[in-house]
Each structure stands twice: as C-alpha cells, then as structure tokens.
Write an enzyme that holds these catalytic residues in place. Structure first.
Site, PDB file in Angstrom:
ATOM      1  N   GLY A  93      59.725  70.707  71.246  1.00 57.97           N
ATOM      2  CA  GLY A  93      61.090  70.341  71.607  1.00 57.97           C
ATOM      3  C   GLY A  93      62.141  71.315  71.149  1.00 57.97           C
ATOM      4  N   ARG A 157      68.374  65.003  88.671  1.00 58.18           N
ATOM      5  CA  ARG A 157      67.813  66.054  89.531  1.00 58.18           C
ATOM      6  C   ARG A 157      67.108  65.464  90.752  1.00 58.18           C
ATOM      7  NH1 ARG A 157      66.313  69.423  85.043  1.00 58.18           N
ATOM      8  NH2 ARG A 157      67.601  68.726  83.306  1.00 58.18           N
ATOM      9  N   ASP A 242      62.434  69.709  89.945  1.00 56.92           N
ATOM     10  CA  ASP A 242      63.058  69.148  88.742  1.00 56.92           C
ATOM     11  C   ASP A 242      64.165  70.037  88.198  1.00 56.92           C
ATOM     12  OD1 ASP A 242      60.440  70.582  88.205  1.00 56.92           O
ATOM     13  OD2 ASP A 242      61.305  70.662  86.210  1.00 56.92           O
TER      14      ASP A 242
END
Length: 562
Positions: A93, A157, A242
């Site tokens: 992350g 998105r 995406d």
C-alpha cells in the site's frame, strides 16, 4: 504543496510557511485524521491490457471524505501511498518518492494546460523505506515512502461499474457483486444526480432516457479528453478501464510520458510490450473502454442503445475537438476548411520524418532545423529492440507454428521490428549534411502549404493587423512552452532523492504557467538553498542543464518508466 489545488478546499496560504508545511505534513501523510473523516477504500474491477482482471480496488489509496470548498463545489480527498487497504492484495500500500513526485507534478501540469484532471495538493515524504524493483529486472533497491493528496470531484471509474460482471468468458474471473442490480441502480442514481444534475433533472421520470443521456455525455467528454492528450503529445501509459474517470478526468498517473520527439507509435510504458497503449492507439482504446462501460450498465441501459450512441458520437466528437484545437495551435482562427485536416496530418508527418515572411524563410528554417532530431538521436530512436537471435526465432516460429506464434507475439510487432532494423541500417549511412538537406526539403514543402492556407484567412478579412495580433495570441495560448517531459521530472526526482526539493518547487512553478514566454528563475528560500547546496551539486553533476523549453537532451531517450 500546490497552493492552487489546496485553495479548492479553502486552505488559503497565510502565516509562517514552516508552520503551514508542518501542519499539512501531519494531516496529509495520514498521521492525523481530519475532523469528520471516515477513511475507506473503493472497490472496483477492470479490464487490464484487454483482459478482465476481476476485483482490483484501491490497493494504495484511501478515501478520506468530501469537502465543500469556498465556491460550493464538492471535492473528494484521497491519500495515495498511505499504507495497506482491504484491496492491497500482497502489496504494502505504499508509494515511493520517485512515482509520487511524477504524479504530483503531472496532476498540476495537466490542470494548468487546461486538460481535465484530478489534482494534487501535497506530496509528503518520510524516512521510512520500502524495497522496489524499479525495472522488474531482479535489482531491487530501497526507496523512501511518500504520500500524495489527490483531489477530484469523484474517483469513481468505469471499472467501478464492472463489479457486477458475471464470469468472463476468457479469464473466468467475475466481479464481487454479480446479480446485485440494486447496487448498480444506486450507483447510477448517485453518479448522475451528483455529477450530471442537469441530466437527472431533464429525465427524472424515465431512467432509460436518463442513463442514455449520461452515457452520451461521458462518451463525448472522454472523446474530448483524449483529443486534448493527443494535442500535447501526452501518453497515459495504462488505459485500463479502472483508470478511466466516470466524469471525464485524467486519472491515475503512473508510467505516463510527454513525447520528446513526435512518434505516432510512441510507447511510454516500458511494461507495455505489445504497444496496446501507444500514443496513436489512445483514441481507439478509450472508445473500447467506453464499450466495456456500456456492457457494465446493462440492464439499466440496454446495449443496443449504448452501442448506437458510441458509434454515432465518439469519433465525430473526437475529430471535431481535435481539429478545433489544432487549428488554434496553427493560428487558423478565421475559417474552418475541409483541407485543414490534411494540413495537420502533413504537419505531423513532417515532424515525424524530421523529428513567416517569405523573405525570412531561411531564418525560420534554421530555427526549425535546430529542433529536428540529429543523426545520433535518430539512431537511438530507431535502435532495434529485439535481440537478433530472438527475432530470428520468432520469424521461424511464425512459419512453422503459427498457432503458438499467435500466443506469444504478433505479426504487426515483428513487421515493426523489421522496419526498425531497415531504418537503423539506413541511418548508419546517413550524414549530418544529408539529414539537414532532407529536413529542409520536408519543412519547406509544408510551410508553403501553410502559407497558402494563411493567405486564404487574409483574403476573408479587412483588418490584417488585428487578425495577426489575435492569431499570435491564440497560438501562444495553445502551444505550451513547458510540458512535463520525463527528463524534467527525473531532474527533480534525483535532486529530491538527495534531499533537495527546490527543483520540484521550481518545476511546479514553471508548470503553473506553461504558456509563459520567459523561464521563471525565481529562487526558492535562501536557507533551503544553502542547506541543500551540496546535495544539489551532487545531483546536478550527473546531468547537463538546459532550459526546460529546449529540445530534450540525448540522455532523455535512455529513461525507462514502467
């Protein structure tokens, strides 16, 4: 920090700079929550490089909430690189200084170029480190963790609507919310009601008409967006579904690149081995992505309606917007002629081949010649990319086992490599004098056509001086002097990695005024200059410094972004 972006949130500049930076770093690193914030990660799916990848989601971004700015506009806040989320999969992350500086600078650069984009408010780095294999070549290194504050009206998105996708016929993957049409309806209500309120108002009593109007609008916005990219030589690099905004913004800055020299087949992403997202393929890929969005809206918008909208609207809107922009870049402000499209394509062809007062044509040609690629630069650009043995093997495979060849390569890629080899061979025999002569011929031919087109403008007006003044003004406001080419970002990154952030600030200032005539030499804080002089000298020693409006240096062609 980017003061113009932070001003959207009502965070005006004021007070001691050190205190402002300290407070911003505290909140926008994620170390302290803003009052009222409820962090969450967004779930979405996506088609990546043409194949459905199933559930993806924000693996390195965290949503903080919405802020209503001074103008009344709503802005979503997002921290990118703040750590593990429910969608991080096996990753950590985190984002690093290198990629974060690129996203921070390009988000703001695109906004000031007038191109719809998400914004970047801050870029906060730390002493924490993570290991990254930058080029996926087995040579990992430690890099500093960094967090970017991203700002947008929404980060929803195309892929957000693909969470309902049933098992894909090719990959077998499916979305996590198959059969949950109630959520799809809720999402459509939210997106259209919030970001397309005029459409919601006009079709409040008919959901199919409302959804069709929404799809038509996002189709046209996307077409205009990619036309804007093409007009400044911007390559996104990862145009997966995406990474396509539901409101028509440029979103997710990864291995992007502004072209150093005009090459319609330019691939900015070193990981895009098949060239799916090459510069000249961006318009058709965005249209393909809209087709996937159309599929994701069924049954709330029948496919026969959305497919018709896509065919009728996308190409026409792209061509119209692209030509309007290119006319402004060429100063064609009086007439709109059918021949303009050919003039533009011939200009681009001349730029590719060579990478105004008639009495001063020679002077003008000299300026153009200085911007053309040298023999050395062309040899680098056309250097074969495949090992000769690999190419030979692929050619034999294409003959002996076409089915296997189709799985690991394409005929188009092999033909392209053969063309590169032929071009490279010719360049070995080309002298600088021959190249100069060839370039002058190409440009003289095009300039004669351009001069003829300008003459038609003159014949349609009475005030030639006024027309010329306006023409120059329009051209100067549509042809940027500065774009964030990779080597400019690299200079800022190398300095920052050595502890000197003054180059990032300098580049940001230039990009805030991309159409200005003179390079801004504003000095950053003197104390910072003094404190980082040694590290800056170290970083600068590796690169010869030219004004950022100059032709890119030869070493720029060696940069690879994955």
């Amino acid at each position: 920090m980017s003061p113009p972006a932070l001003a959207l949130l009502g965070l005006a500049a004021g007070g001691p700079e050190a205190e402002r930076e300290e407070e911003a770093a505290l909140y926008f690193s994620g170390n302290r929550l803003l009052p009222g914030s409820e962090p969450a990660a967004h779930c979405y799916c996506g088609h990546q490089f043409g194949s459905f990848a199933g559930q993806l989601g924000d693996g390195a971004a965290i949503y903080l909430g919405e802020v209503r700015g001074p103008s009344g506009a709503r802005w979503e806040l997002q921290l990118k690189g703040a750590g593990i989320t429910p969608f991080s999969r096996q990753a950590d992350g985190r984002k690093v200084l290198r990629s974060s500086i690129r996203e921070f600078l390009c988000s703001e650069a695109m906004f000031h170029l007038g191109i719809p984009t998400t914004r970047a408010g801050t870029c906060v780095t730390s002493d924490s480190e993570v290991v990254r294999d930058v080029f996926y070549d087995g040579n990992p290194k430690k890099e500093r963790c960094t967090v970017v504050l991203r700002i947008a009206s929404t980060f929803i998105r195309f892929g957000s609507f693909e969470i309902f996708k049933p098992p894909d016929e090719y990959t077998g993957r499916k979305g996590p919310s198959v059969g949950r049409n109630d959520i799809r309806i809720q999402m459509l209500d939210y997106v259209i009601g919030t970001f397309y309120p005029e459409i919601q108002e006009a079709h409040a009593d008919n959901s199919i008409q409302r959804n069709a109007a929404f799809f038509k609008e996002i189709t046209k916005r996307t077409a205009r967006l990619v036309a804007e990219w093409q007009c400044v030589g911007f390559c996104h690099g990862v145009l997966n579904t995406d990474n396509m905004s539901i409101v028509g913004l440029t979103i997710d800055y990864g291995p992007f690149g502004f072209m150093d020299r005009y090459d319609p087949e330019h691939i900015c992403n070193g990981s895009d081995n098949m060239g799916r997202y090459a510069y000249n393929k961006q318009p058709e890929i965005c249209k393909w992505n809209l087709g996937k969005l159309a599929e994701a809206l069924v049954p709330e918008l029948p496919l026969e309606i959305s497919e018709l909208i896509l065919e009728e609207e996308y190409d026409a809107e792209f061509e119209k917007h692209y030509l309007q922009k290119m006319r402004k870049k060429l100063g064609l402000i009086q007439l709109e002629l059918e021949e303009d499209s050919k003039l533009v394509s011939e200009l681009l062809e001349t730029m590719h081949l060579t990478d105004t007062d008639p009495s001063r044509l020679e002077d003008f040609l000299e300026k153009l010649m200085s911007q053309c690629a040298s023999v050395e630069e062309l040899r680098v650009a056309f250097k074969p990319q495949m090992d000769p043995r690999q190419l030979s093997m692929m050619l034999m495979l294409a003959q002996s086992n076409p089915q296997l060849f189709a799985l690991i390569g394409t005929k188009a890629n092999i033909n392209k490599e053969l063309e590169r080899i032929e071009q490279f061979s010719k360049l070995q025999q080309l002298t600088a004098a021959d190249l100069l002569s060839r370039n002058k011929r190409h440009w003289t031919e095009w300039l004669e056509k351009y001069r003829g087109r300008l003459q038609k403008e003159i014949e349609s007006i009475s005030d030639v001086d006024g027309w010329n003044t306006e023409r120059v003004k329009v051209m100067n406001s549509n042809n940027p002097k500065y774009v964030l080419r990779n080597y400019i970002a690299q200079n800022a990154i190398e300095a920052a990695e050595n502890g000197d952030f003054s180059e990032v600030r300098k580049v940001l200032k230039l990009l805030e005024n991309p159409f200005q005539e003179t390079e801004d030499s504003t000095e950053v804080d003197a104390k910072e200059e003094e404190a980082t002089a040694a590290s800056a000298a170290c970083a600068q020693a590796t690169r010869s410094r030219l004004p950022y409006c100059s032709k890119p240096p030869l070493w720029a062609s060696e940069l690879c972004v994955t």
